[in-house]
Design a protein around this motif. Structure first.
Motif, mmCIF file in Angstrom:
data_model
loop_
_atom_site.group_PDB
_atom_site.id
_atom_site.type_symbol
_atom_site.label_atom_id
_atom_site.label_comp_id
_atom_site.label_asym_id
_atom_site.label_seq_id
_atom_site.Cartn_x
_atom_site.Cartn_y
_atom_site.Cartn_z
ATOM 1 N N SER A 145 0.831 -1.214 0.000
ATOM 2 C CA SER A 145 0.000 0.000 0.000
ATOM 3 C C SER A 145 0.859 1.255 0.000
ATOM 4 O O SER A 145 0.522 2.251 -0.646
ATOM 5 C CB SER A 145 -0.925 0.002 1.220
ATOM 6 O OG SER A 145 -1.887 -1.008 1.064
ATOM 7 N N LEU A 170 1.934 1.857 -3.439
ATOM 8 C CA LEU A 170 0.843 2.388 -4.266
ATOM 9 C C LEU A 170 0.582 3.872 -3.972
ATOM 10 O O LEU A 170 0.341 4.654 -4.890
ATOM 11 C CB LEU A 170 -0.433 1.567 -4.031
ATOM 12 C CG LEU A 170 -1.417 1.575 -5.187
ATOM 13 C CD1 LEU A 170 -0.853 0.849 -6.398
ATOM 14 C CD2 LEU A 170 -2.742 0.958 -4.783
ATOM 15 N N THR A 171 0.626 4.247 -2.681
ATOM 16 C CA THR A 171 0.366 5.661 -2.350
ATOM 17 C C THR A 171 1.508 6.554 -2.851
ATOM 18 O O THR A 171 1.271 7.684 -3.256
ATOM 19 C CB THR A 171 0.170 5.876 -0.829
ATOM 20 O OG1 THR A 171 1.305 5.371 -0.145
ATOM 21 C CG2 THR A 171 -1.096 5.221 -0.327
ATOM 22 N N ASN A 207 2.032 10.218 -1.103
ATOM 23 C CA ASN A 207 2.874 9.907 0.047
ATOM 24 C C ASN A 207 4.346 10.130 -0.340
ATOM 25 O O ASN A 207 4.909 9.375 -1.142
ATOM 26 C CB ASN A 207 2.613 8.428 0.399
ATOM 27 C CG ASN A 207 3.121 8.054 1.770
ATOM 28 O OD1 ASN A 207 3.661 8.906 2.492
ATOM 29 N ND2 ASN A 207 2.963 6.783 2.125
ATOM 30 N N ASP A 216 -6.086 -0.775 -5.645
ATOM 31 C CA ASP A 216 -5.705 -1.377 -4.368
ATOM 32 C C ASP A 216 -6.737 -2.433 -3.987
ATOM 33 O O ASP A 216 -7.870 -2.087 -3.635
ATOM 34 C CB ASP A 216 -5.630 -0.290 -3.296
ATOM 35 C CG ASP A 216 -5.117 -0.830 -1.979
ATOM 36 O OD1 ASP A 216 -4.291 -1.750 -1.988
ATOM 37 O OD2 ASP A 216 -5.563 -0.331 -0.932
ATOM 38 N N ASP A 246 -3.889 15.130 5.475
ATOM 39 C CA ASP A 246 -3.018 14.228 4.734
ATOM 40 C C ASP A 246 -3.901 13.191 4.041
ATOM 41 O O ASP A 246 -4.607 12.432 4.704
ATOM 42 C CB ASP A 246 -2.062 13.549 5.732
ATOM 43 C CG ASP A 246 -1.098 12.617 5.018
ATOM 44 O OD1 ASP A 246 -1.252 12.436 3.793
ATOM 45 O OD2 ASP A 246 -0.210 12.082 5.683
ATOM 46 N N THR A 295 -3.358 10.407 2.698
ATOM 47 C CA THR A 295 -3.125 8.985 3.036
ATOM 48 C C THR A 295 -3.707 8.659 4.403
ATOM 49 O O THR A 295 -4.222 7.569 4.626
ATOM 50 C CB THR A 295 -1.618 8.664 3.057
ATOM 51 O OG1 THR A 295 -0.956 9.641 3.834
ATOM 52 C CG2 THR A 295 -1.049 8.623 1.669
ATOM 53 N N ALA A 341 -8.052 3.281 4.182
ATOM 54 C CA ALA A 341 -8.242 2.040 3.438
ATOM 55 C C ALA A 341 -7.095 1.764 2.472
ATOM 56 O O ALA A 341 -6.900 0.639 2.044
ATOM 57 C CB ALA A 341 -9.546 2.099 2.670
ATOM 58 N N LEU A 342 -6.359 2.793 2.119
ATOM 59 C CA LEU A 342 -5.270 2.577 1.155
ATOM 60 C C LEU A 342 -4.119 1.762 1.738
ATOM 61 O O LEU A 342 -3.749 1.991 2.856
ATOM 62 C CB LEU A 342 -4.726 3.916 0.684
ATOM 63 C CG LEU A 342 -5.336 4.489 -0.588
ATOM 64 C CD1 LEU A 342 -4.779 5.862 -0.852
ATOM 65 C CD2 LEU A 342 -5.123 3.588 -1.781
#
Lengths: 224, 386
Positions: free
Chosen positions: A47, A50-51, A57, A168, B378, B380, B385-386
């Motif tokens: 994850s 992916l972010t 991120n 995801d 933020d 994220t 859920a990510l």
């Protein structure tokens, strides 16, 4: 030039003794039109990867370029524009806006563009037809089945015609049959040239992908 | 679809919370509008009462010889030796710059006559002007319409045993009592009122005027300015503003206005606080949603615009409702609470626009912090859920 390229991508959370290395030195090259499956046990960094690929991120170190653009060097607002133009997100639990209808959810990324309403609706109609949701445009998400909600999420991710689709666990909340239908949809999208990066727990889903990358403890264990 | 559709749909979804949000701000605006309306009506009421109080400017000849009081005020010498006022002075008052603020101009000539061995003050007036000046006068009989008709004070009638229609001899001329003044409790009870020209002729002082009473509408205009203009027009006269009644009423109004401002600030702050807490709660509830917006490419400014649009819509609705309810509250409760005869029910576009603007401003200002906070979330973290 690869569509996506990462060099020495690392991400650390926390500090001192509580420091967690979510990703360590990840080097990837993803070409246009590839369908990449990312697998790995929980906590392997799927994850997080992916972010980071999604421009959400910031990595602690390393480089990432997409279509030649070093995305984390972009100012925040430009990065937001990049996400809108280059990326389509499909989240594990659909993440639809509960008070917007199916068609409104689909055109959501266009609501901040200059595209006229009529054109927005036309585009959304075409995509809904493509994914088999015609006739349900005016419904709210809670009036749809899980599979239908996933299709709405896919339609929303595709409305901008983004070069890269990030998914995801797209079948994580679906029954086996519906999950297979969604994977088939991904397969056909990829066959039409769509680049897809999909995080999944299910080995069956990887059958349709062109390449499998396995992560373990923040490192690429298999596939580059 | 546009950002406004997201805001409108979200407000529709949260009907209950939005209802209380609008209610909170509406109550604040209702209070402000009703206080403003009551203030205005109070001001109008004072203005009306000022008219009823009669004269608020007194014009005397410049004289050192003060020999008579009238209505509790000293009047320059009856002898009128050096400086006298003339009937034409009354006309000049009508021509000053602030003439639209002049109500009644009542020139008077005062003398003393002897009737049945009793010395009684005789006041020459222009009855038409006097009637406008002294709206509280009650007359038994009729108001004089001719030169040979007079009005006598209550005490005069008692002392002379006179009734309406009785004849009376003044300075050798026979006149008829057309009416008797109801008891006023003032010096008017002791006077005989006759036509100004008649009194001037009888006392052999044609065109002379002892003093002039002026009623000026001054609840909004500066009375001192009117005094200055009259003084300039009549340099030989002493012009005095009677401020006592005006001042006490104006002080009451001033206190009420200050009280209104204080209450308004408090209720608007409470209204703002309601918007603030509601918006903060909304932002907290919508963390995930904001994360989705950010993930699909919404800029921070887009998130802020969604929040501000919601605040704007709430502010607009509360402004309109608050304005209408404020008018209603002041109309129905103003008379009860403040003893006003009535509170004006008129749609004032300036006040309406002001109310809507203020309400919207409070809504938007109270949402600044929640909006900034939402935009800084933020994505994220918002999208767990990510």
């Amino acid at each position: 030039m690869s569509l996506i390229e990462t060099k020495g991508l690392s991400k650390m959370y926390g500090s001192g003794e509580e420091r967690v290395n979510a990703l360590m030195g990840v080097n990837l090259r993803i070409e246009k039109g590839e369908f990449i499956s990312v697998m790995g046990p929980s906590g392997s960094g799927k994850s997080t990867l992916l972010t980071i690929l999604g421009g959400l991120n910031h990595p602690t170190s390393g480089e990432i370029t997409m279509d030649g653009i070093s995305i984390y060097e972009l100012p925040p607002e430009k990065l937001a524009d990049f996400r809108r133009e280059y990326l389509g997100f499909i989240f594990q639990s659909f993440q639809l806006i509960p008070y917007l209808t199916v068609i409104e959810n689909v055109v959501l990324p266009l609501s901040i563009t200059d595209i006229p309403n009529r054109e927005q609706m036309k585009k959304a109609g075409e995509i809904l037809e493509r994914i088999g949701l015609i006739g349900k445009e005016k419904r709210l998400p809670d009036q749809l089945s899980g599979g239908e909600q996933e299709r709405v999420a896919i339609a929303r991710a595709l409305i901008n015609s983004p070069p890269i689709l990030l998914a995801d666990e797209p079948t994580g909340n679906l029954d086996t049959k519906t999950g297979k239908e969604i994977i088939e949809l991904f397969k056909s999208l990829n066959q039409e040239g769509q680049t897809i990066v999909m995080v999944t727990h299910n080995p069956d889903n990887t059958r349709v992908s062109s390449r499998l990358i396995t992560l373990r403890d923040g490192r690429v264990e298999y596939g580059k | 679809m546009r950002l406004k559709d997201i805001s409108i749909n979200n407000l529709k979804r949260r009907k209950g919370k939005v209802f209380f949000l609008i209610l909170g701000l509406t109550i604040g605006m209702t209070t402000v509008i009703s206080l403003i309306s009551i203030s205005r009506s109070l001001e109008e009421d004072i203005s009306k009462k000022l008219d009823e109080f009669g004269a608020n400017i007194l014009i005397l000849p410049r004289s050192e010889d003060l020999s008579l009081t009238y209505g509790g005020m000293s009047i320059g010498g009856l002898t009128l030796d050096a400086h006298t006022l003339n009937i034409s002075d009354a006309q000049k008052i009508r021509q000053i710059e602030a003439q639209e603020n002049i109500g009644a101009v009542s020139p008077k000539f005062v003398g003393v006559v002897e009737i049945d061995g009793k010395k009684i003050p005789l006041v020459g007036v222009q009855f038409e002007e006097e009637q406008r000046l002294k709206k509280w006068w009650k007359v038994h009989g009729t108001f004089p319409k001719r030169q040979d008709e007079i009005l006598i004070g209550h005490e005069v009638a008692v002392r002379l045993f006179k009734s309406p229609q009785d004849p009376l001899l003044i300075g050798g001329k026979e006149v008829r009592i057309s009416g008797i003044l109801g008891e006023t409790g003032s010096q008017d009870d002791f006077f005989i009122f006759a036509d100004l020209s008649f009194v001037q002729e009888t006392l052999n002082r044609p065109k002379s005027v002892s003093f002039i009473e002026v009623s000026a509408y001054c609840h909004t205009c500066p009375i001192d300015e009117i005094v200055r203009q009259i003084s300039k027009t009549l340099p030989h006269a002493k012009v005095t503003a009677i401020k006592q009644t005006l001042q006490s009423k104006m002080e009451t109004l001033d206190h009420f206005k200050k009280f209104s401002v204080a209450i308004s600030i408090i209720v608007l702050m409470i209204g703002g606080l309601i918007v603030f807490t509601n918006m903060m709660a909304s932002v907290h509830e919508r963390k995930r949603e904001i994360g989705i917006f950010r993930a699909i490419g919404f800029r921070k400014t887009h998130i802020m615009r969604i929040i501000f649009l919601e605040a704007l819509i709430v502010g607009l609705i509360a402004g309109v409702l608050g304005y209408l309810m404020g008018l209603g509250v002041s109309y129905f409760f103003g008379p009860v609470v403040l003893g006003l005869e009535r509170v004006r029910w008129t749609l004032d576009p300036t006040l309406a626009i002001g109310a809507i603007f203020l309400s919207t401003l409070i809504g938007v200002l109270s949402s600044v912090y929640p909006a900034v906070r939402a935009s800084k979330m933020d994505p994220t973290e918002a999208l767990r859920a990510l």
